[in-house]
Design an enzyme around this catalytic site. Structure first.
Site, PDB file in Angstrom:
ATOM      1  N   ASP A 119       0.885  -1.159   0.000  1.00 48.64           N
ATOM      2  CA  ASP A 119       0.000   0.000   0.000  1.00 48.64           C
ATOM      3  C   ASP A 119       0.930   1.218   0.000  1.00 48.64           C
ATOM      4  OD1 ASP A 119      -2.369   1.621   0.436  1.00 48.64           O
ATOM      5  OD2 ASP A 119      -1.723   1.788   2.520  1.00 48.64           O
ATOM      6  N   ASP A 133      -0.087   5.083   0.867  1.00 46.56           N
ATOM      7  CA  ASP A 133      -0.366   6.077   1.909  1.00 46.56           C
ATOM      8  C   ASP A 133      -0.365   5.411   3.287  1.00 46.56           C
ATOM      9  OD1 ASP A 133      -0.845   8.235   0.030  1.00 46.56           O
ATOM     10  OD2 ASP A 133      -2.748   7.272  -0.446  1.00 46.56           O
ATOM     11  N   GLY A 165      -7.166   4.689   4.233  1.00 42.16           N
ATOM     12  CA  GLY A 165      -7.307   3.650   3.215  1.00 42.16           C
ATOM     13  C   GLY A 165      -8.624   3.663   2.463  1.00 42.16           C
ATOM     14  N   ARG A 190     -11.679   7.905  -2.340  1.00 43.37           N
ATOM     15  CA  ARG A 190     -12.059   9.320  -2.336  1.00 43.37           C
ATOM     16  C   ARG A 190     -13.569   9.489  -2.183  1.00 43.37           C
ATOM     17  NH1 ARG A 190     -10.020  12.736  -7.371  1.00 43.37           N
ATOM     18  NH2 ARG A 190      -8.159  11.500  -6.897  1.00 43.37           N
ATOM     19  N   SER A 232      -5.266   5.172  -4.321  1.00 48.24           N
ATOM     20  CA  SER A 232      -5.142   6.565  -4.760  1.00 48.24           C
ATOM     21  C   SER A 232      -4.946   6.745  -6.253  1.00 48.24           C
ATOM     22  CB  SER A 232      -3.970   7.228  -4.036  1.00 48.24           C
ATOM     23  OG  SER A 232      -3.784   8.540  -4.513  1.00 48.24           O
ATOM     24  N   ASN A 269      -3.581   9.390  -7.204  1.00 45.09           N
ATOM     25  CA  ASN A 269      -2.358  10.195  -7.224  1.00 45.09           C
ATOM     26  C   ASN A 269      -1.110   9.351  -6.947  1.00 45.09           C
ATOM     27  OD1 ASN A 269      -3.536  12.992  -7.503  1.00 45.09           O
ATOM     28  ND2 ASN A 269      -4.637  12.288  -5.693  1.00 45.09           N
ATOM     29  N   ASP A 275      -1.631  -0.540   6.094  1.00 40.07           N
ATOM     30  CA  ASP A 275      -1.814   0.147   7.387  1.00 40.07           C
ATOM     31  C   ASP A 275      -3.294   0.337   7.719  1.00 40.07           C
ATOM     32  OD1 ASP A 275      -2.177   2.086   5.303  1.00 40.07           O
ATOM     33  OD2 ASP A 275      -2.159   3.619   6.868  1.00 40.07           O
TER      34      ASP A 275
HETATM   35  C1  BG6 Z   1      -5.770   5.919   0.015  1.00 41.98           C
HETATM   36  C2  BG6 Z   1      -5.704   6.901   1.162  1.00 41.98           C
HETATM   37  O1  BG6 Z   1      -4.506   5.375  -0.214  1.00 41.98           O
HETATM   38  O2  BG6 Z   1      -6.210   6.576  -1.172  1.00 41.98           O
HETATM   39  C3  BG6 Z   1      -7.043   7.593   1.338  1.00 41.98           C
HETATM   40  O3  BG6 Z   1      -5.348   6.214   2.349  1.00 41.98           O
HETATM   41  C4  BG6 Z   1      -7.482   8.225   0.019  1.00 41.98           C
HETATM   42  O4  BG6 Z   1      -6.924   8.584   2.344  1.00 41.98           O
HETATM   43  C5  BG6 Z   1      -7.493   7.180  -1.090  1.00 41.98           C
HETATM   44  O5  BG6 Z   1      -8.785   8.781   0.153  1.00 41.98           O
HETATM   45  C6  BG6 Z   1      -7.859   7.769  -2.451  1.00 41.98           C
HETATM   46  O6  BG6 Z   1      -6.853   8.675  -2.836  1.00 41.98           O
HETATM   47  P1  BG6 Z   1      -7.005   9.771  -3.974  1.00 41.98           P
HETATM   48  O7  BG6 Z   1      -5.614  10.361  -4.072  1.00 41.98           O
HETATM   49  O8  BG6 Z   1      -7.387   9.071  -5.238  1.00 41.98           O
HETATM   50  O9  BG6 Z   1      -8.034  10.742  -3.545  1.00 41.98           O
HETATM   51 MG    MG Z   2      -2.807   3.129   3.556  1.00 41.76          MG
END
Ligand code: BG6
Ligand code: MG
Length: 217
Positions: free
Chosen positions: A8, A10, A45, A48, A113, A115, A167
């Site tokens: 993972d 984040d 985790g 969005r 994510s 991102n 996590d």
């Molecule tokens: C997870 C994070 O990895 O990704 C979350 O722990 C987040 O907090 C999720 O909301 C989605 O991420 P993003 O960057 O696509 O908004």
């Molecule tokens: Mg995580």
């Protein structure tokens, strides 16, 4: 035999939770929605959309409004992560990635994510990762097993040949649902369902980790 490790991002390889928090807090303040650091703990985790739905609670919004709010929070988040550098990789990460490569173990990212690619590039670890499974890869978010199954498939491995490092409770649930071994980072109240629980990756070596995983089976 373990042939691949799916990380993972984040909260495992880097601590972006603060940036996600600041983004959601700014949005919540603008919308007059109650939110604070404690409430943010429940978003670890979580995708969005699911995160936004938890924050808006019972308040009614149209799909277009929800979409606009997700985009707005993401703009705040993207602004925050521009400052990320290789120094933002959590302790122990680089050493472990190097040991895995040395041992011939494949490495994947399994992050919810959208991102994720930007973040691993900012961290300077993109070339250490063989496969990226991220927020664009599958439809069903964690705790569904889909993202990790996709990562294993991309690595050319069977689920039982993979270990997930997570996590978040939803991430451990997803790993177990995928039929993979799970390493949980953090308090047992959160990641206790994992096969092995550690505080973080600092000082963690692959040889010892492999031992712990095999003795658990
Ligand atoms: C997870 C994070 O990895 O990704 C979350 O722990 C987040 O907090 C999720 O909301 C989605 O991420 P993003 O960057 O696509 O908004
Ligand atoms: Mg995580």
């Amino acid at each position: 035999d373990i042939r691949g490790v799916i990380f993972d991002l984040d909260g495992v390889l880097t601590d972006t939770a603060e940036y996600h928090y600041l983004g959601w807090q700014k949005l919540a303040d603008e919308e007059g929605l109650p939110f604070n650091r404690l409430a943010n703990e429940d978003l670890r985790g979580v995708s969005r959309r699911e995160s936004l739905l938890k924050i808006v609670g019972n308040k009614q919004y149209s799909e277009a409004q929800l979409q606009e709010m997700m985009d707005r929070k993401n703009r705040y988040y993207v602004d925050f992560i521009q400052t990320m550098r290789p120094g933002n990789v959590l302790p122990g990460t680089i050493a472990l990635l190097d040991e895995l490569k040395e041992a011939g173990i494949k490495i994947a990212l399994g992050s919810a994510s959208k991102n994720a690619q930007t973040v691993i590039e900012k961290l300077g670890i993109a070339d250490r990762i063989d496969v990226v499974a991220d927020g664009y890869s599958v439809q069903q978010p964690k705790p569904a097993p889909d993202l990790f199954l996709f990562a294993a498939q991309q690595l050319g491995l069977k689920p039982e040949q993979c270990v997930v490092v997570e996590d978040a409770a939803a991430g451990i649930e997803a790993a177990l649902a995928a039929g993979m071994l799970a390493i949980g980072l953090g308090p047992t109240e959160r990641v206790g369902a994992a096969h092995v629980v550690l505080p973080n990756l600092a000082g963690v070596h692959w040889t010892e980790l492999r031992e712990k995983l095999s003795s658990d089976q």
